[in-house]
Design a protein around this motif. Structure first.
Motif, mmCIF file in Angstrom:
data_model
loop_
_atom_site.group_PDB
_atom_site.id
_atom_site.type_symbol
_atom_site.label_atom_id
_atom_site.label_comp_id
_atom_site.label_asym_id
_atom_site.label_seq_id
_atom_site.Cartn_x
_atom_site.Cartn_y
_atom_site.Cartn_z
ATOM 1 N N GLU A 173 0.816 -1.209 0.000
ATOM 2 C CA GLU A 173 0.000 0.000 0.000
ATOM 3 C C GLU A 173 0.849 1.257 0.000
ATOM 4 O OE1 GLU A 173 -3.410 0.695 2.291
ATOM 5 O OE2 GLU A 173 -4.082 -1.389 2.292
ATOM 6 N N TYR A 174 2.118 1.137 0.402
ATOM 7 C CA TYR A 174 2.962 2.338 0.392
ATOM 8 C C TYR A 174 4.243 2.158 -0.425
ATOM 9 C CZ TYR A 174 5.622 0.058 4.204
ATOM 10 O OH TYR A 174 6.351 -0.811 4.972
ATOM 11 N N ILE A 175 4.521 0.928 -0.892
ATOM 12 C CA ILE A 175 5.639 0.723 -1.805
ATOM 13 C C ILE A 175 5.049 0.311 -3.145
ATOM 14 C CG2 ILE A 175 7.705 -0.632 -2.316
ATOM 15 C CD1 ILE A 175 8.171 -0.926 0.639
ATOM 16 N N THR A 176 5.052 1.244 -4.093
ATOM 17 C CA THR A 176 4.448 1.012 -5.407
ATOM 18 C C THR A 176 5.512 0.599 -6.409
ATOM 19 O OG1 THR A 176 4.745 3.325 -6.033
ATOM 20 C CG2 THR A 176 2.703 2.755 -4.895
ATOM 21 N N GLU A 177 5.077 0.395 -7.649
ATOM 22 C CA GLU A 177 6.033 0.013 -8.695
ATOM 23 C C GLU A 177 7.058 1.111 -8.931
ATOM 24 O OE1 GLU A 177 3.927 -1.049 -12.164
ATOM 25 O OE2 GLU A 177 2.978 -2.806 -11.287
ATOM 26 N N THR A 178 6.650 2.358 -8.777
ATOM 27 C CA THR A 178 7.582 3.468 -8.981
ATOM 28 C C THR A 178 8.396 3.756 -7.736
ATOM 29 O OG1 THR A 178 5.848 5.040 -8.344
ATOM 30 C CG2 THR A 178 6.104 4.564 -10.683
ATOM 31 N N HIS A 179 8.052 3.129 -6.622
ATOM 32 C CA HIS A 179 8.778 3.311 -5.367
ATOM 33 C C HIS A 179 9.045 1.917 -4.827
ATOM 34 C CE1 HIS A 179 9.004 5.680 -1.307
ATOM 35 N NE2 HIS A 179 10.180 5.302 -1.760
ATOM 36 N N SER A 180 9.834 1.160 -5.573
ATOM 37 C CA SER A 180 9.966 -0.269 -5.345
ATOM 38 C C SER A 180 10.700 -0.578 -4.055
ATOM 39 C CB SER A 180 10.725 -0.912 -6.519
ATOM 40 O OG SER A 180 12.061 -0.438 -6.545
ATOM 41 N N THR A 181 10.581 -1.826 -3.633
ATOM 42 C CA THR A 181 11.249 -2.257 -2.414
ATOM 43 C C THR A 181 12.757 -2.097 -2.525
ATOM 44 O OG1 THR A 181 9.511 -3.867 -2.022
ATOM 45 C CG2 THR A 181 11.600 -4.219 -0.866
#
Length: 284
Positions: free
Chosen positions: A165-173
């Motif tokens: 919910e807070y790590i998106t594809e543009t803000h990946s792990t």
């Protein structure tokens, strides 16, 4: 606009001179001692609908949640949104409201099992003229399991926020964990050795919902039997449940450990990245 004013012999309507975000100003107010007394008495025994607003900031390997608690008030919601707009990287996460009304002037504490710190320890539910108070949490990047606990130690609200919910594809792990730096090496070697080396961190970081799904998966893959699952599932304390699960699997050998690592990679990839354990080929 007029305001209903309580007096000794009844009520009256007073003209409003000016309206601000949080106040209505009366040019010629009428003082009533009884209204002051009544307001004081009833303000300590009032149930109010309350708002919870959650914002997250991710900084390298640290997650900083901020949870605001305040009586329902559109002006206060705007005040929170205005304040959070000043925080770089702040992201609002949709969460539920408490299903029941909360007692005004009561205090509440926030419990997040995997947190490093929570400040302040308690927040009082009161009407404020300023931006509402919030819990500031520091924790590792993982799913968030939260509960709000009242003066009587009863849980009045629960929420679970998974990492996706807070790590998106543009803000990946990988981007969050690496933060531009070189990637840390993953563990190698037999699955049992990998799992044993991360036992302490697994117990500390894994969330309750992941543990329950992990149990179901271990049962489905015949790593554990029905009796073993039932004996662990009734454990209420998260860390104790996590400890029992990993120890149970470790006792069953390398093949069972491989199953657990693969299941954990499916259920919580972020946790696997933090633990630096590698998914392995399905045992035959």
């Amino acid at each position: 606009m007029k305001i209903l004013h309580v007096e000794e012999h009844g009520v009256s309507l007073e003209e409003v001179h000016e309206v601000t975000r949080f106040h209505a100003k009366i040019l010629h107010p009428k003082f009533s001692a009884i209204s002051v007394i009544l307001r004081y008495i009833f303000s300590w025994n009032v149930d109010v609908h309350s708002e919870l607003m959650l914002y997250l900031t991710v900084k390298k390997q640290t997650l900083i949640p901020r949870l605001y608690l305040f009586p329902s008030n559109p002006g206060q919601i705007l005040a929170v949104e205005e304040q959070e707009s000043k925080f770089q990287g702040s992201k609002r996460i949709p969460i539920t409201r408490p299903e029941q009304s909360l007692k005004l002037n009561s205090s509440f504490r926030l419990n997040i099992p995997c947190s490093t710190s929570i400040f302040p320890p308690r927040i009082h539910l009161i009407h404020r003229d300023t931006t509402p108070s919030f819990f500031k949490v520091v924790m590792e990047i993982t799913g968030i399991e939260m509960e709000l606990i009242g003066d009587d130690e009863r849980t009045v609200w629960k929420e679970i926020v998974p990492t996706d919910e807070y790590i998106t594809e543009t803000h990946s792990t990988s981007a969050v964990l690496g933060a531009g730096g070189p990637a840390e090496s993953s563990l190698t070697g037999p699955a049992e050795q990998q799992l044993r080396s991360v036992r302490t961190e697994f117990v500390k970081r894994v969330s309750g919902p992941v543990l329950n799904e992990l149990l179901d998966g271990l049962l489905q893959h015949t790593v554990i039997n029905q009796e073993e699952m039932e004996s662990v599932k009734v454990i209420a304390e998260r860390t104790e449940k996590a400890r029992d699960i990993i120890d149970m699997v470790l006792r069953k050998g390398n093949e069972s450990c491989s199953r657990m690592i693969n299941l954990l990679g499916e259920l919580d990839p972020c946790l696997c990245s933090l633990l630096q354990i590698n998914s392995v080929g399905e045992p035959t």
